[in-house]
Enzyme design. Structure first.
Site, PDB file in Angstrom:
ATOM      1  N   GLU A   1      50.790  95.038 112.257  1.00  0.00           N
ATOM      2  CA  GLU A   1      50.439  94.288 113.467  1.00  0.00           C
ATOM      3  C   GLU A   1      49.913  92.908 113.096  1.00  0.00           C
ATOM      4  O   GLU A   1      49.630  92.656 111.930  1.00  0.00           O
ATOM      5  CB  GLU A   1      49.395  95.062 114.280  1.00  0.00           C
ATOM      6  CG  GLU A   1      48.251  95.600 113.474  1.00  0.00           C
ATOM      7  CD  GLU A   1      47.524  96.735 114.194  1.00  0.00           C
ATOM      8  OE1 GLU A   1      46.479  96.453 114.761  1.00  0.00           O
ATOM      9  OE2 GLU A   1      47.999  97.884 114.176  1.00  0.00           O
TER      10      GLU A   1
ATOM     11  N   LYS B   1      47.252  89.888 112.779  1.00  0.00           N
ATOM     12  CA  LYS B   1      45.804  89.776 112.631  1.00  0.00           C
ATOM     13  C   LYS B   1      45.354  88.576 113.446  1.00  0.00           C
ATOM     14  O   LYS B   1      45.678  87.439 113.115  1.00  0.00           O
ATOM     15  CB  LYS B   1      45.440  89.589 111.157  1.00  0.00           C
ATOM     16  CG  LYS B   1      43.957  89.613 110.901  1.00  0.00           C
ATOM     17  CD  LYS B   1      43.696  89.689 109.409  1.00  0.00           C
ATOM     18  CE  LYS B   1      42.222  89.867 109.100  1.00  0.00           C
ATOM     19  NZ  LYS B   1      41.377  88.777 109.563  1.00  0.00           N
TER      20      LYS B   1
ATOM     21  N   ASP C   1      43.011  85.785 114.915  1.00  0.00           N
ATOM     22  CA  ASP C   1      41.896  85.042 114.337  1.00  0.00           C
ATOM     23  C   ASP C   1      40.925  84.665 115.455  1.00  0.00           C
ATOM     24  O   ASP C   1      41.015  83.601 116.049  1.00  0.00           O
ATOM     25  CB  ASP C   1      42.426  83.786 113.642  1.00  0.00           C
ATOM     26  CG  ASP C   1      41.381  83.197 112.718  1.00  0.00           C
ATOM     27  OD1 ASP C   1      40.361  83.869 112.468  1.00  0.00           O
ATOM     28  OD2 ASP C   1      41.582  82.067 112.246  1.00  0.00           O
TER      29      ASP C   1
ATOM     30  N   TYR D   1      43.153  96.354 119.675  1.00  0.00           N
ATOM     31  CA  TYR D   1      43.987  96.931 118.619  1.00  0.00           C
ATOM     32  C   TYR D   1      43.425  98.211 118.027  1.00  0.00           C
ATOM     33  O   TYR D   1      43.887  98.674 117.006  1.00  0.00           O
ATOM     34  CB  TYR D   1      44.223  95.922 117.491  1.00  0.00           C
ATOM     35  CG  TYR D   1      42.966  95.198 117.036  1.00  0.00           C
ATOM     36  CD1 TYR D   1      41.958  95.866 116.364  1.00  0.00           C
ATOM     37  CD2 TYR D   1      42.812  93.836 117.284  1.00  0.00           C
ATOM     38  CE1 TYR D   1      40.816  95.211 115.955  1.00  0.00           C
ATOM     39  CE2 TYR D   1      41.666  93.168 116.874  1.00  0.00           C
ATOM     40  CZ  TYR D   1      40.673  93.861 116.214  1.00  0.00           C
ATOM     41  OH  TYR D   1      39.547  93.212 115.820  1.00  0.00           O
TER      42      TYR D   1
ATOM     43  N   LYS E   1      46.839  88.089 104.275  1.00  0.00           N
ATOM     44  CA  LYS E   1      46.526  86.736 104.772  1.00  0.00           C
ATOM     45  C   LYS E   1      47.687  85.778 104.541  1.00  0.00           C
ATOM     46  O   LYS E   1      48.194  85.683 103.422  1.00  0.00           O
ATOM     47  CB  LYS E   1      45.285  86.196 104.052  1.00  0.00           C
ATOM     48  CG  LYS E   1      44.028  87.000 104.337  1.00  0.00           C
ATOM     49  CD  LYS E   1      43.544  86.731 105.746  1.00  0.00           C
ATOM     50  CE  LYS E   1      42.103  86.564 105.779  1.00  0.00           C
ATOM     51  NZ  LYS E   1      41.275  85.633 105.990  1.00  0.00           N
TER      52      LYS E   1
ATOM     53  N   CYS F   1      34.099  44.674 111.268  1.00  0.00           N
ATOM     54  CA  CYS F   1      34.729  45.544 112.256  1.00  0.00           C
ATOM     55  C   CYS F   1      36.204  45.168 112.412  1.00  0.00           C
ATOM     56  O   CYS F   1      36.517  43.994 112.625  1.00  0.00           O
ATOM     57  CB  CYS F   1      34.011  45.428 113.593  1.00  0.00           C
ATOM     58  SG  CYS F   1      34.834  46.340 114.913  1.00  0.00           S
TER      59      CYS F   1
ATOM     60  N   CYS G   1      36.440  43.642 116.244  1.00  0.00           N
ATOM     61  CA  CYS G   1      35.757  42.413 116.684  1.00  0.00           C
ATOM     62  C   CYS G   1      35.307  41.541 115.518  1.00  0.00           C
ATOM     63  O   CYS G   1      34.739  40.466 115.726  1.00  0.00           O
ATOM     64  CB  CYS G   1      34.566  42.753 117.565  1.00  0.00           C
ATOM     65  SG  CYS G   1      33.206  43.513 116.640  1.00  0.00           S
TER      66      CYS G   1
ATOM     67  N   CYS H   1      29.844  49.669 113.811  1.00  0.00           N
ATOM     68  CA  CYS H   1      29.885  48.327 114.354  1.00  0.00           C
ATOM     69  C   CYS H   1      28.708  48.232 115.322  1.00  0.00           C
ATOM     70  O   CYS H   1      28.601  49.029 116.246  1.00  0.00           O
ATOM     71  CB  CYS H   1      31.201  48.073 115.095  1.00  0.00           C
ATOM     72  SG  CYS H   1      31.197  46.471 115.926  1.00  0.00           S
TER      73      CYS H   1
ATOM     74  N   CYS I   1      31.547  44.689 121.251  1.00  0.00           N
ATOM     75  CA  CYS I   1      32.811  45.034 120.582  1.00  0.00           C
ATOM     76  C   CYS I   1      33.751  45.696 121.604  1.00  0.00           C
ATOM     77  O   CYS I   1      33.396  46.699 122.228  1.00  0.00           O
ATOM     78  CB  CYS I   1      32.555  45.988 119.418  1.00  0.00           C
ATOM     79  SG  CYS I   1      34.065  46.608 118.675  1.00  0.00           S
TER      80      CYS I   1
HETATM   81  S1  IVH Z   1      41.489  96.679 112.496  1.00  0.00           S
HETATM   82  C1  IVH Z   1      38.853  99.898 111.142  1.00  0.00           C
HETATM   83  N1  IVH Z   1      43.384  95.169 113.487  1.00  0.00           N
HETATM   84  O1  IVH Z   1      40.031  91.207 111.301  1.00  0.00           O
HETATM   85  C2  IVH Z   1      39.557  98.849 111.905  1.00  0.00           C
HETATM   86  N2  IVH Z   1      41.350  94.135 112.821  1.00  0.00           N
HETATM   87  O2  IVH Z   1      39.199  90.846 108.559  1.00  0.00           O
HETATM   88  C3  IVH Z   1      39.146  97.488 111.508  1.00  0.00           C
HETATM   89  N3  IVH Z   1      41.279  91.726 113.226  1.00  0.00           N
HETATM   90  O3  IVH Z   1      36.869  92.681 111.698  1.00  0.00           O
HETATM   91  C4  IVH Z   1      39.775  96.427 112.242  1.00  0.00           C
HETATM   92  N4  IVH Z   1      43.280  91.544 114.127  1.00  0.00           N
HETATM   93  O4  IVH Z   1      37.882  91.360 113.683  1.00  0.00           O
HETATM   94  C5  IVH Z   1      42.147  95.202 112.972  1.00  0.00           C
HETATM   95  N5  IVH Z   1      45.125  93.957 114.431  1.00  0.00           N
HETATM   96  C6  IVH Z   1      43.892  94.007 113.921  1.00  0.00           C
HETATM   97  C7  IVH Z   1      43.090  92.845 113.789  1.00  0.00           C
HETATM   98  C8  IVH Z   1      41.829  92.961 113.218  1.00  0.00           C
HETATM   99  C9  IVH Z   1      42.175  90.904 113.780  1.00  0.00           C
HETATM  100  C10 IVH Z   1      39.981  91.274 112.699  1.00  0.00           C
HETATM  101  C11 IVH Z   1      38.817  92.168 113.032  1.00  0.00           C
HETATM  102  C12 IVH Z   1      38.264  92.591 111.697  1.00  0.00           C
HETATM  103  C13 IVH Z   1      38.748  91.498 110.802  1.00  0.00           C
HETATM  104  C14 IVH Z   1      38.804  91.915 109.349  1.00  0.00           C
END
Ligand code: IVH
Length: 489
Positions: free
Chosen positions: A65, A67, A69, A174, A262, A356, A359, A374, A379
């Protein structure tokens, strides 16, 4: 009292109980974090480690899935009603942000079934809303949020819940805590269950079986993530079978049955052709990198921020250098570093300006501060910036006076200070290019209406150093009019 519901509009009408905001709350189940990985090799190792902990013949599926941010959040439902929303905090104790979470439109307040459950997800500021917010802040001369995550975090922590709605915060879920107790056998089933309850998810949950398949999807999402409406910093891979989770186990902070992958940051290299200095409303000079145009994260870039002179010196960036620019989530790309090995010897040191650029007045630097300023009150760059700020949305909110119109009025000598806005002559405006009679009348009405602004907006509009929206409110409440404020010691 037995009919009181947390999701009732009566809980969010009127002034909020500030003292009660963000109470510390202990999580019933700790909110874990995830171990990180940065290449497919590390994911292969992760799978190997898992296989050692479960019976040989056991088949495994992985749920991949995105992640998100943002900020993790935990929602508790009792008998189908949302009763509490708590931030992650240190994983054990978080803060109660229920009141603010209730302002997120997509949050389900009442489930279609009377069940108890706890779900976890991420609060995010969708990219479109983030850009809108930062553009507004840019116009007002306010500090920009570095990325959607910071903006989401700043927004969720607002004492005024209305701002959550205004900025368009959102949340995706999630994870269902103790899904097995609700009779669910796999993570993917638990997500389907959440979706059937109306809970918002990203909809991206892919069941895969081998590291080869995972690798393919990583390649796919590395590009495709550009098209998602929210910021992602990677992918998450979870063992799908819930009954194996305990066997595979946990470390003190992370499950061993899940891992984050990541994405590498978005960086490209290009040539730094020149540096120009921009003069802001306060007179502060900001160096801007003029670049050989390149494509970065789907858009063409030829300017980037260099922050300030000491950053330039610290990174030893020179004109003519090949530089790396980055756009992690920021709307304005940044120069990250220069490639010293590529130097030909013709590169030029970036000099701090003495006068500047607008001016030509002599510049000053405050003791111990990095900013060059400045100090010429007249200005043109500063005056125009002040006017733009004065009429901006959080100040006197005069519509029809965008930056372009302000520049025209200033350049034509129709206004030379903010105060001149209040003695504009209709005839002079109509003579201007591209100003129709209707827009002139609208503008004059907007200016007239601005005279009914509240005191806090007027104080804010003055653009006093360190007096933002909040300080302006406090000053207005205390002093009631400008005269008493001006005589304050
Ligand atoms: S699962 C035990 N799923 O990433 C389950 N986390 O770096 C733990 N996060 O603290 C979390 N998308 O805030 C999970 N699809 C996703 C996520 C996710 C973002 C964040 C979450 C977690 C952090 C860890």
């Amino acid at each position: 009292p037995q009919y009181k519901e947390i999701s009732s509009p009566t809980t969010s009408v009127g002034a909020s109980l500030k003292e009660n905001k963000f109470k510390k709350v202990e999580h019933a189940h700790p909110m874990l974090s995830l171990a990180n990985s940065y290449n497919i090799g590390e994911i292969v190792d992760f799978i190997e480690r898992i296989k050692k902990r479960i019976p040989k013949e056991q088949e495994l599926k992985y749920c991949l899935e995105v992640k998100l941010d943002g900020l993790s959040i935990s929602l508790t439902y009792r008998q189908g009603k949302l009763v509490r929303a708590v931030t992650r905090g240190d994983g054990l104790i978080g803060e109660d942000v229920t009141e603010n979470i209730l302002e997120i439109a997509s949050i389900v307040k009442t489930l279609p079934q009377d069940i108890d459950m706890e779900i976890r997800g991420e609060v995010v500021l969708p990219l479109a809303n983030f850009e809108k917010l930062n553009n507004e802040r840019l116009e007002k001369g306010e500090e920009l949020f570095a990325n959607p995550r910071n903006a989401a975090s700043g927004t969720l922590r607002q004492l005024d819940s209305k701002i959550v709605k205004e900025r368009g915060l959102d949340a995706y879920f999630y994870f269902l805590v103790e899904a097995d107790k609700l009779g669910l056998k796999s993570h993917s089933e638990s997500i389907k269950f959440l979706e059937s309850m109306g809970i918002k998810t990203t909809g991206i949950f892919e069941l895969l079986e081998t590291s080869k398949e995972i690798e393919k999807r990583i390649d796919y999402w590395e590009k495709e993530r550009e098209n998602l409406p929210y910021e992602t910093d990677g992918l998450v891979i979870k063992v799908d079978e819930i009954n194996l989770w305990n066997e595979i186990g946990y470390t003190s902070k992370t499950p061993r049955w899940a891992i984050a992958y990541k994405f590498p940051a978005h960086q490209v290299s290009t040539i730094l052709n020149d540096v120009t200095w921009q003069v802001g409303r306060t007179g502060k000079l900001t160096p801007v990198a003029e670049l050989e145009e390149v494509e970065l994260s789907g858009s063409k870039v030829k300017r980037a921020s260099l922050h300030n002179i000491s950053e330039i010196q610290r990174k030893d960036i020179r004109i003519g250098d090949r530089v790396f620019i980055e756009k992690a989530a920021e709307i304005i790309p940044q120069v990250v570093k220069s490639i010293k090995e590529d130097r030909t010897g013709n590169e030029k040191i970036i000099e701090e300006p003495v006068n500047c650029p607008v001016c030509n007045h002599k510049l000053e630097r405050e003791e111990g501060l990095v900013d060059i300023k400045c100090v010429n009150e007249e200005c043109p760059a500063k005056v125009q910036g002040e006017i733009e700020y004065f009429v901006s949305r959080d100040a006197l909110n005069i519509e029809g006076l965008g930056d372009k119109v302000v520049a025209t009025l200033y350049e034509q000598g129709i206004i030379s200070h903010t105060i001149d806005l209040f003695s504009l002559e209709r005839e002079k405006l109509i003579d201007l290019d591209r100003m129709g009679e209707k827009s002139v009348d609208n503008l004059l009405t907007a200016i007239e209406n601005s005279k009914n602004s509240t005191l806090d907006k007027v104080i804010y509009a003055l653009g006093i150093l360190n007096v933002g929206k909040k300080a302006a409110k406090i000053l207005a409440e205390k002093y009631l009019n400008l005269t008493t404020l001006m005589t304050a010691t």
